[in-house]
Design a protein around this motif. Structure first.
Motif, PDB file in Angstrom:
ATOM      1  N   ALA A  71       0.684  -1.309   0.177  1.00  0.00           N
ATOM      2  CA  ALA A  71      -0.134   0.070  -0.057  1.00  0.00           C
ATOM      3  C   ALA A  71       0.751   1.268   0.095  1.00  0.00           C
ATOM      4  O   ALA A  71       0.465   2.147  -0.810  1.00  0.00           O
ATOM      5  CB  ALA A  71      -0.915  -0.027   1.326  1.00  0.00           C
TER       6      ALA A  71
ATOM      7  N   LEU B   9      -8.172  -7.384  -1.413  1.00  0.00           N
ATOM      8  CA  LEU B   9      -6.902  -6.661  -0.867  1.00  0.00           C
ATOM      9  C   LEU B   9      -5.821  -7.325  -1.365  1.00  0.00           C
ATOM     10  O   LEU B   9      -4.951  -6.488  -1.934  1.00  0.00           O
ATOM     11  CB  LEU B   9      -6.769  -6.549   0.449  1.00  0.00           C
ATOM     12  N   GLY B  13      -2.870  -5.506  -3.939  1.00  0.00           N
ATOM     13  CA  GLY B  13      -1.814  -5.570  -3.604  1.00  0.00           C
ATOM     14  C   GLY B  13      -1.004  -5.676  -4.908  1.00  0.00           C
ATOM     15  O   GLY B  13       0.005  -5.090  -5.316  1.00  0.00           O
ATOM     16  N   TRP B  48      -9.365   1.649   3.287  1.00  0.00           N
ATOM     17  CA  TRP B  48      -8.363   0.560   2.949  1.00  0.00           C
ATOM     18  C   TRP B  48      -8.182   0.418   1.336  1.00  0.00           C
ATOM     19  O   TRP B  48      -7.303  -0.062   1.089  1.00  0.00           O
ATOM     20  CB  TRP B  48      -8.948  -0.699   3.445  1.00  0.00           C
ATOM     21  N   VAL B  49      -9.154   0.956   0.713  1.00  0.00           N
ATOM     22  CA  VAL B  49      -9.033   1.285  -0.698  1.00  0.00           C
ATOM     23  C   VAL B  49      -9.212   2.438  -0.955  1.00  0.00           C
ATOM     24  O   VAL B  49     -10.004   3.501  -0.328  1.00  0.00           O
ATOM     25  CB  VAL B  49     -10.224   0.221  -1.163  1.00  0.00           C
ATOM     26  N   LEU B  60      -4.680   0.132  -2.924  1.00  0.00           N
ATOM     27  CA  LEU B  60      -4.694  -0.140  -1.646  1.00  0.00           C
ATOM     28  C   LEU B  60      -4.601   1.346  -0.935  1.00  0.00           C
ATOM     29  O   LEU B  60      -4.063   2.305  -1.368  1.00  0.00           O
ATOM     30  CB  LEU B  60      -3.596  -0.922  -1.107  1.00  0.00           C
TER      31      LEU B  60
END
Lengths: 258, 258
Positions: A71, B9, B13, B48-49, B60
Motif C-alpha cells: 500500500a 485486497l 496489492g 483501505w481502498v 490500496l
DNA sequence: ATTCAATTTCCGCATTTTGGAATTGATGCG
DNA sequence: CGCATCAATTCCAAAATGCGGAAATTGAAT
C-alpha cells in the motif's frame, strides 16, 4: 461483518505489543463473545491476527505488514520521494517525513532518519494524526478545496484539544501555509521540537501529500531554517515535475530478500 | 465475505501503483460485478481502498499503512531490534533487515539502510517471500519444530523454482543453519548479492524472527564476513537477553508528528 | 478438590449478502 | 452528431451466512 472486522483490527492496533484478550475486545466493541471469537478465527486464518505466544491474547499479524508495504509503495509517491527524503536527511542531518492523507487523518508513509535521533519523539511509518495536527498534516489540509477544509475542521475539531491545539490555532496555521506555500512550526506537539513542511501538489491535482522535516528547535537558527526551507522547495519542485510525466507505473523490480 | 475482502485486497496489492479496475478484479476473483462493487465501496469507506485520481481504478489505501505501522511495532521486536539494526548498518555500511514469519511466508518488518544503496535489489518493509527463500527466511524456518518444517516445505515446494532454488538446496541451507546457528549465502536470489542471517530465539520459545545483512558480494572478503557474523551474534545475543525480561510491554510514548 | 472466569462450540433464526437483470454513464466509432 | 459498446452502479427477491444465547470446555486460582 466487514465493519466489525475493521473495528476489531483497529482495537487490536490500540492494544499494542502485549495483545488483548477476547473478552476485552468483545466488550470494547459491543460484540458477543461468539461473534468476536469467529472474527478473530477468520482473521487469524489469514495471518492478519496472531496469538501472543500461542496463548489466548491476540495482536495484529505480520500479514498486515506485508499488505501495507504494498500500500505504501502503492501511491507511487514513496518511491519517487525517497531519494529526496534521503538527500534532505543526509544534508541537514535531521529526520524527514513523507505524509499522505487518509480520510480525516494524515499518515506517515515514509521516514528517513537523520544523524540526530528523535526516534521516540516522533511518529514512525504508519503513524497517524488528525488532519490539522502536525506540520505536514496542516500542509496537506491547507491544499484541499475550501468546502473540504471546513468539513474536515468541523469533524476533527473535537480531537485537537488532546494534541494541545485549538481550532483557531489550526486555522491560523492553515492560513500561513496558504500564504507562504510552506509552514514553519515551533513547539509542534512537543516542546522544543520544530518542523518545516511543504505540500506536494501534482500538476493539475489538489495537494495529495506533504514532506516535513522535524528537528530540535535549538539546533537550527532562523537563517539555517530558511536555507533548509529553500532546499526543501527545490526538492518538492523536482518531485512535482516528475509527477507531471506519469512515469512508469509498472511494478518495481522483484528483487532480493532481507 | 471477509475472505472475499481479503482476497480483494491481496489482488489490489498485486496491482501496484496504477490500481486496477472493478471488472478485472471481479474476473480475477471469480466474483460478480455487484459483489465486487459492494466490497470496494465498503473498503473505501474505511480508507483501505482508494480511487486513483478519483477515477474508476482502485488501489490500496493509506489506512492500511497506518494499521500496519502498529502491526509492525506490535510484535515489540521491531522496537527492541531497531538499535541493533542501526548499529550493524552503521558499522558495516550494509543494509540490515528484521524478518518475521507470517504463515507460509517471511515478511520484512524493519530495514536499515547502509551507506551502500541496494534499494532496488532488495525487499522493503512489507516485502514478502516464501519461507525457505532468502537468508533470513531460511534462518526462521530452520528454527521451527521438525514436523512444522516438513509441512512448510511441502506446502512451499512448488514456489521455490520461481526464485531459482530447488527443494534440495533449501534443505541443505536449513541444515547449515541448524549446524552453525547462522547462514551465509552467495548469489542469494540476485547474482552478486550475498547475505548473512541469524535466527532470533526468545528464551524458552521457538525461533520467531531473524536478522539479516545483505551486501554486494565483492564488497566483503571471507575474513570481513566472519567478523560481521561475530558482530551480529553479539547483537542477537543482546536482543535475546532483553527478551528474557519481558520488559515494558506498554505502548510507546505518543510523540510528535511527521 | 472446587469454583469461577474466560474461551470455544453448537444451533435455530433472521438479517445480510448475493448475483442476475436493469440503469446509468462514459468512451469510441461510424 | 448520434449510435454502439463496455464498464460501473443500482435494484431486488431468494437464500446463504453470520448472529448471539446457551451449553460445554478449558484452565487458573483458591
Amino acid at each position: 461483518m466487514l465493519d466489525r472486522a475493521v473495528g476489531l483490527l483497529r482495537q487490536l492496533g490500540e492494544a499494542g505489543a502485549g495483545g488483548q484478550q477476547l473478552s476485552r475486545l468483545a466488550d470494547a466493541l459491543g460484540l458477543s463473545a461468539s461473534t468476536t471469537h469467529r472474527l478473530l478465527a477468520a482473521l487469524e486464518h489469514h495471518g492478519w491476527v496472531e496469538r501472543v505466544d500461542g496463548g489466548k491474547r491476540h495482536r495484529l499479524g505480520a500479514a498486515l505488514v506485508a499488505l501495507a508495504g504494498q500500500a505504501a509503495d502503492g501511491t507511487g509517491l514513496r518511491r519517487i520521494c525517497r531519494p529526496a527524503l534521503a538527500r534532505l536527511s543526509g544534508e541537514s542531518g535531521e529526520t524527514t517525513f513523507l505524509i499522505v492523507r487518509s480520510g480525516l487523518n494524515a499518515v506517515v508513509v515514509d521516514r528517513q532518519e537523520g544523524d540526530y535521533v528523535i526516534e521516540s519523539l516522533t511518529q514512525g511509518v504508519g503513524g497517524l494524526m488528525p488532519l490539522g495536527i502536525g506540520a505536514g498534516s496542516v500542509a496537506i489540509l491547507a491544499g484541499q478545496p475550501l468546502a473540504e477544509i471546513e468539513a474536515v475542521l468541523s469533524a476533527n475539531a473535537g480531537r485537537y484539544a488532546q494534541f494541545g491545539s485549538s481550532l483557531e490555532q489550526v486555522r491560523h496555521r492553515l492560513a500561513r501555509v496558504q500564504a507562504d506555500g510552506a509552514l514553519m512550526l515551533d513547539d509542534s506537539l512537543i516542546a522544543g521540537l520544530a518542523a518545516i513542511s511543504l505540500p506536494i501538489r501534482p500538476p493539475g491535482h489538489a495537494v495529495t501529500a506533504a514532506i516535513a522535516v522535524n528537528f530540535i528547535a535549538s539546533r537550527l537558527d532562523a537563517e539555517a531554517r530558511q536555507a533548509l526551507l529553500e532546499r526543501m522547495r527545490r526538492e518538492v519542485a523536482a518531485v512535482e515535475a516528475s509527477l507531471a510525466v506519469p512515469a512508469t507505473l509498472s511494478r518495481p523490480p522483484r528483487g532480493g530478500e532481507g
